[in-house]
Design a protein around this motif. Structure first.
Motif, short mmCIF file in Angstrom:
data_model
loop_
_atom_site.label_atom_id
_atom_site.label_comp_id
_atom_site.label_asym_id
_atom_site.label_seq_id
_atom_site.Cartn_x
_atom_site.Cartn_y
_atom_site.Cartn_z
N VAL A 314 11.92 10.65 45.34
CA VAL A 314 12.58 11.97 45.39
C VAL A 314 14.05 11.83 45.76
O VAL A 314 14.94 12.40 45.12
CB VAL A 314 11.87 12.90 46.39
N LYS A 317 16.12 10.38 42.91
CA LYS A 317 16.39 11.37 41.86
C LYS A 317 17.47 12.35 42.30
O LYS A 317 18.36 12.72 41.53
CB LYS A 317 15.10 12.12 41.50
N ASN A 318 17.41 12.77 43.57
CA ASN A 318 18.43 13.68 44.09
C ASN A 318 19.81 13.05 44.12
O ASN A 318 20.83 13.74 44.02
CB ASN A 318 18.04 14.15 45.49
#
Length: 595
Positions: A314, A317-318
């Motif tokens: 996560v 991806k951020n």
């Protein structure tokens, strides 16, 4: 050593290598389940391992390998589909197989029946399915490779045990009985390679080292009574012998690197991260013993990179990064050293967080922390017990940090440096000697005793005067290449105990205060873990390759001496422990700041 024990060592060497290859192949197969090549390779390895174990009388290993072989026979015949549960069982079975192999040496009890039964249940269910579909079963049998039939020996008496290689040849002979007879003039072909236990190489290298020391002693004692070329042939032959033995001990780093595919896979799964591994320079050669010493350090660095460095899927991806993190393990040869880089594309080392920890632990004041560069601050992760982990996990935060890595490198005369960029990634560079047998050194004199300092730490030698040295607080500094560096008189260090050096002030000024302004001072510039220091000695002598011997009891606890060698004049020459000198000086600085 008896022949049976020798065969046992050969079996273990082959079996351990086979197990390492199985780990690599199963990891590769998990990434590409439709690839038949890993399946075929695993099948062949387990088939050979089964035969070799049976030939040696290791029935438990043979039986377990037989079951694993049957599983992969079913996989390659497309009777068993690979899914997450099957892979879990396969990884477990290979781990247990490794434990069984290791138990031959240790005698440890291994719990193997559970996973063996599980695999047998899978095979039984496949067999029952075949019986319910006779047409399919007949077709499958017609396509089965005859070489997959089990020709292993199930019982072998002590009198009739044969070497693994002999058993392999025997198996091949059985399998080819139905083939045409060989020509009468056929020749037996021998392999160009032989397997030699490492202990034999260690003993041989030790004897060669003794020979070189004795050679230098004889030449030194008779130098005045002989011509310049009197012993040149002896010198050349003994040197060639020494380097030939050293060359035999070299192995490619792939011997170690290939183990990390499985380690990366398991650690990434444990951390719920996606991580790939790239290996570079696997053909680089290094002494096997050195590779063994640094193996735990590399495991720690890789697990640390996955646990600390590479972000979660996560977070990546951020941050606009690919979901899969990437690790690179690279080796290159450089003169008489090998450089090993462990690189990740993670978040980088947070220098500000380390500053805060250093202040919190009382190592630095807030004012001092601001004056430290980010590069200097980052090096503090090598201090014992210094961890920035907020949460305890299997990967980090247990009080065992990078100091373990540094200690291992110190023991072999290696160094480590860090190149990190926040949000981009980190590279740990390990510089390690290619061999521990011969060490390049600089000889110097101190109080009429000759010492050696490893060239791997030596940057330069200088001749300066007292006016070029300045007192700063409790220490001394001088200038080198436009930078201010600390300087110590080695005489002051040797005259005091470790505890006194840490606690007593003005100690490092003693020899300086007694030195006349006109006297030229001999300085050796040394570096260690990106830090540089000047060491003042009485006299600089020459460069010399030495065979270093470890200190024996009760002198093996000496902090400043790493080992000894014998010079041509027969005198004992201590080898300076540069790592301890640096650690001692900087511990003193930290202690004084805290006090």
């Amino acid at each position: 050593m008896s022949k049976e024990n020798e065969y046992r060592e050969i079996f273990l060497a082959e079996a351990v290598e086979s197990h390492e290859e199985l780990n690599r192949l199963i990891t590769e197969l998990e990434k590409k389940p439709d690839d038949n090549k890993p399946v075929d390779a695993i099948f062949r390895i387990t088939h050979t391992l089964k035969g070799n174990a049976s030939g040696m009388g290791f029935k438990t290993i043979a039986d377990f390998a037989h079951v694993v072989e049957d599983i992969f026979s079913a996989i390659r015949e497309k009777k068993l589909a690979l899914d997450e549960q099957i892979f879990s069982s396969l990884f477990k079975s290979i781990d247990v197989l490794g434990d069984l192999i290791h138990s031959v040496k240790t005698g440890a009890k291994v719990q193997y029946r559970g996973i063996k039964t599980k695999l047998e249940v899978i095979l039984k269910s496949l067999k029952e399915g075949e019986q319910s579909a006779p047409e399919d079963n007949e077709e499958a049998n017609s396509n089965t490779d005859p070489s997959t039939k089990d020709h292993s020996i199930t019982t072998v008496s002590n009198q009739n045990r044969i070497a693994p290689s002999d058993h392999a040849a025997n198996t091949v002979q059985k399998e080819s009985m139905s083939e045409p007879e060989p020509e009468e003039n056929a020749k037996i072909i021998f392999s160009d390679h032989v397997q030699v236990p490492v202990r034999k190489l260690d003993n041989l290298l030790n004897l060669v080292g003794e020979l070189v020391i004795e050679r230098d002693r004889i030449i030194g004692l008779n130098a005045e009574n002989m011509g310049g070329n009197e012993y040149s042939r002896l010198n050349r032959i003994s040197s060639d012998l020494q380097y030939s033995v050293m060359d035999v001990r070299l192995v490619q780093v792939s011997f170690l690197f290939n183990k990390f595919h499985r380690i990366v896979r398991d650690t990434a799964n444990q951390e719920n991260k996606s991580v790939s591994l790239t290996l570079k320079g696997t053909e680089t050669e290094i002494d096997r013993n050195i590779l063994q010493i640094i193996s735990d350090s590399l495991i720690h660095l890789i697990r640390n990179a996955i646990g600390h460095g590479i972000e979660s899927i996560v977070d990546r991806k951020n941050a606009g990064k690919p979901a899969e993190g990437h690790l690179t393990l690279k080796a290159i040869s450089e003169s008489d050293a090998v450089i090993i880089d462990v690189s990740d594309d993670g978040r980088g080392v947070d220098a500000q967080k380390i500053r805060e920890k250093a202040i919190q632990k009382g190592i630095l004041t807030e004012a001092e922390a601001k004056n430290f560069s980010d590069d200097d601050i980052v090096l503090m992760i090598f201090e014992p017990g210094f961890s920035t982990a907020d949460n305890i996990s299997e990967i980090s935060g247990r009080g065992v940090g990078m100091d373990v890595v540094k200690k291992a490198l110190d023991s072999i005369g290696g160094t480590i440096s860090i190149n990190t960029h926040k949000g981009v990634g980190t590279t740990f560079s390990l510089r390690i000697p290619a061999s521990m047998a011969v060490k390049g050194t600089l000889l110097f004199e101190l109080k009429n005793i000759t010492y050696a300092i490893p060239l791997s730490y030596t940057e330069a030698v200088l001749s300066i005067h007292k006016k070029d040295i300045y007192k700063v607080s409790n220490g001394l500094v001088t200038s080198h290449l436009g930078k201010t560096i600390p300087l110590v008189f080695l005489k002051d260090i040797f005259e005091l105990s470790y505890a006194n050096l840490v606690n007593e002030s003005k100690i490092l000024h003693k020899t300086y205060d007694r030195t006349s302004a006109e006297k030229a001072l001999n300085i050796v510039i040394v570096s260690y873990n990106s830090r540089v220091m000047g060491i003042a000695v009485d006299k600089l002598l020459q460069q010399k390759e030495i065979v270093e011997k470890p200190l024996s009891k009760p002198f093996d606890n000496s902090k400043m001496i790493n080992g000894v060698t014998i010079l041509g004049n027969g005198h004992v020459c201590p080898v300076l422990n540069v790592a301890t000198l640096f650690n001692l000086i900087f511990i003193r600085n930290y202690t004084n700041k805290k006090n």
